[in-house]
Scaffold this active site. Sequence first.
Site, PDB file in Angstrom:
ATOM      1  N   GLU A  10       0.868  -1.185   0.000  1.00 19.08           N
ATOM      2  CA  GLU A  10       0.000   0.000   0.000  1.00 19.08           C
ATOM      3  C   GLU A  10       0.902   1.231   0.000  1.00 19.08           C
ATOM      4  O   GLU A  10       1.723   1.391   0.887  1.00 19.08           O
ATOM      5  CB  GLU A  10      -0.953  -0.003   1.202  1.00 19.08           C
ATOM      6  N   TYR A  96      -7.670   5.260  -3.017  1.00 28.74           N
ATOM      7  CA  TYR A  96      -8.426   6.125  -2.121  1.00 28.74           C
ATOM      8  C   TYR A  96      -7.556   7.236  -1.558  1.00 28.74           C
ATOM      9  O   TYR A  96      -6.374   7.347  -1.888  1.00 28.74           O
ATOM     10  CB  TYR A  96      -9.050   5.289  -1.003  1.00 28.74           C
ATOM     11  N   ASP A  98      -5.916   8.731   1.728  1.00 33.10           N
ATOM     12  CA  ASP A  98      -5.567   8.428   3.108  1.00 33.10           C
ATOM     13  C   ASP A  98      -4.847   9.663   3.656  1.00 33.10           C
ATOM     14  O   ASP A  98      -3.795  10.041   3.147  1.00 33.10           O
ATOM     15  CB  ASP A  98      -4.654   7.206   3.163  1.00 33.10           C
ATOM     16  N   GLU A 103      -3.699   7.053  -2.225  1.00 34.08           N
ATOM     17  CA  GLU A 103      -3.053   5.784  -1.877  1.00 34.08           C
ATOM     18  C   GLU A 103      -3.591   4.668  -2.757  1.00 34.08           C
ATOM     19  O   GLU A 103      -4.779   4.612  -3.067  1.00 34.08           O
ATOM     20  CB  GLU A 103      -3.314   5.456  -0.395  1.00 34.08           C
ATOM     21  N   SER A 105      -3.646   0.531  -2.802  1.00 34.87           N
ATOM     22  CA  SER A 105      -3.354  -0.745  -2.151  1.00 34.87           C
ATOM     23  C   SER A 105      -3.518  -1.839  -3.185  1.00 34.87           C
ATOM     24  O   SER A 105      -4.582  -1.949  -3.801  1.00 34.87           O
ATOM     25  CB  SER A 105      -4.322  -1.018  -0.999  1.00 34.87           C
ATOM     26  N   THR A 106      -2.496  -2.646  -3.370  1.00 36.64           N
ATOM     27  CA  THR A 106      -2.595  -3.705  -4.375  1.00 36.64           C
ATOM     28  C   THR A 106      -3.653  -4.721  -3.965  1.00 36.64           C
ATOM     29  O   THR A 106      -3.965  -4.860  -2.781  1.00 36.64           O
ATOM     30  CB  THR A 106      -1.264  -4.486  -4.526  1.00 36.64           C
ATOM     31  N   HIS A 159       3.772   0.750   2.652  1.00 37.93           N
ATOM     32  CA  HIS A 159       3.656  -0.376   3.570  1.00 37.93           C
ATOM     33  C   HIS A 159       3.572  -1.699   2.821  1.00 37.93           C
ATOM     34  O   HIS A 159       3.097  -1.756   1.696  1.00 37.93           O
ATOM     35  CB  HIS A 159       2.421  -0.201   4.457  1.00 37.93           C
ATOM     36  N   ASN A 161       2.288  -5.829   3.452  1.00 40.54           N
ATOM     37  CA  ASN A 161       1.479  -6.688   4.313  1.00 40.54           C
ATOM     38  C   ASN A 161       1.760  -8.139   3.985  1.00 40.54           C
ATOM     39  O   ASN A 161       1.827  -8.513   2.810  1.00 40.54           O
ATOM     40  CB  ASN A 161      -0.008  -6.401   4.087  1.00 40.54           C
ATOM     41  N   ARG A 243      -1.954 -10.416  10.175  1.00 41.36           N
ATOM     42  CA  ARG A 243      -1.413  -9.657   9.045  1.00 41.36           C
ATOM     43  C   ARG A 243      -0.246  -8.848   9.577  1.00 41.36           C
ATOM     44  O   ARG A 243      -0.438  -7.941  10.382  1.00 41.36           O
ATOM     45  CB  ARG A 243      -2.474  -8.717   8.453  1.00 41.36           C
TER      46      ARG A 243
END
Lengths: 506, 72
Positions: A10, A96, A98, A103, A105-106, A159, A161, A243
């Site tokens: 992300e 979106y 943030d 941002e 996020s895959t 980031h 995850n 996670r």
Amino acid sequence: MSVRRVMGTEIEYGVSVPGQPGANPMVTSSQVVNAYGARPELTRGGRARWDYEEESPLRDARGFSYSGALYDPAEALADEDLGLANVILTNGARLYVDHAHPEYSTPEVTNPRDAVLWDKAGERVMAEASRRAATIPGAHPIHLYKNNTDNKGASYGAHENYLMRRSTPFADIVMHLTPFFVTRQIVCGAGRVGIGQDGNTPGFQISQRADFFEVEVGLETTLKRPIINTRDEPHADADKYRRLHVIIGDANLSEISTYLKVGTTSLVLSMIEEKALPGDLGIADPVSELKAVSHDPSLKHLVRMRDGRRLTALDIQWAFYERARAFAEARRGEDETEEMTFDVLDRWESILDRLGRDPGLCADELDWVAKLRLLDGYRERESLGWASHKLQLVDLQYSDVRLEKGLYHRLVARGSMKTLFGEDEVRRAMVEPPGDTRAYFRGRCLAQYASEVVAASWDSVIFDVGRESLVRVPMMEPERGTRKHVGALFDRCASAKDLLEAITSG
Amino acid sequence: MATREPGGQSQSGRSRREEDIDQAPAPEANAEVTERHEKLSEDVDDLLDEIDSVLEENAEEFVRGYVQKGGE
């Protein structure tokens, strides 16, 4: 032992309107996201909302045990009223706003190559979003940067995850990952002009993020940033999974940097889960060593270990590498993604070997080395000092997402930077989901039944198929809802109504 | 090298590099480095010319104008 693992990235992008210092970043970020949301494949039948409902009565539901539970649209609408733009893409990703950044996020993927591909697709999404935003009459051009600091004291995140077994003690994760994270920057740092949070001390350092980390372990992400972040929202069955939310990484442009970042981390996590690491690599003062390693592009800095030894970051990376190699060799034949596991190991070894001889040998593969090569070129040719604005501009513009302006992209275009994927593959990943996670289900629902999808989240899709109540399909298992499981179902079902009927009867 | 010390860890890259030093003839490695460097520096002038053609104008103003809010 494998690089195979449910994972994703992300990235918060830097957003700027040149010549308009007063521009509100929340507004410009929203303009970017909404401009992309106006793409034809995303506007058919109205846009689905993000479903913020984290605590669900269906939390324990597994896979596709479809339920007609009552869903309160008013609750979701209240979240929407916060006014921040949010688009769910047909590739399963989330785009979106943030805080004050757009941002991306895959979608959830299962391996490092796919993580690179859908992360790279996010760059193209951002580039197109800013292009579209600029076509709005009266709009000023909005620039987007895949970096982590403005060099004036602000940092924003890139980031990672990783889904882990819940049964792995968190203390083990902290013990082994800390020395790995302090030193992996020599492979996956993005490079930065300026030392200190505000960049006021002239110089070059390996990492964009190192100077912003203040503690070893913690929950925060915006202040007192920790090397190991303890956020634990699995977006999956919490009894089985954790996670791991990794906040220490730099945003990489180089596909090889990203590949090794998530690939080597995945290998280390695998060894932690299998209790295969002896725990002899504890660093005496990880927070200050993180910065010291970053501030020494010659890679000579000696890190003080808890047992009194002094090792370079390269020594510590070699130690992790050797253990990962031995561990993988001992388990040949057990790993369904063996080829990729050994590809990560081979590339990791090759990079460490070249970094040890001369980091410049990695100039066509690693971000920080590629950037440093440009900077050193200018320093020599134009006798510039590290405080030079031109060098700061090179640092910033390296991460410009526009193919025609971004310096990383110019390097790729002239063959000076190696890549893993062709442009056609990246373009396809902007609209198509990975086939082997629940992102496939999410993405195909959006692509095929947009008018019937009211909302979606990582672990659910909510439909309005004309019944009294909305229908929520929980997806608590990240590896269900794959092409193999439901691809034929989507091919067969013309509407979401048909799909839901097929799921219940099946 | 400063990291050399008796009784260090056996698995680390240090032992690997010592092997390299023992086994790989150093001149060969240096030749590779030199050759690579030559190729890279020939390239660098062209590279910088190309980069110059896309760099934003007025670096000082541009860099100063790039102000972000923290995120995450």
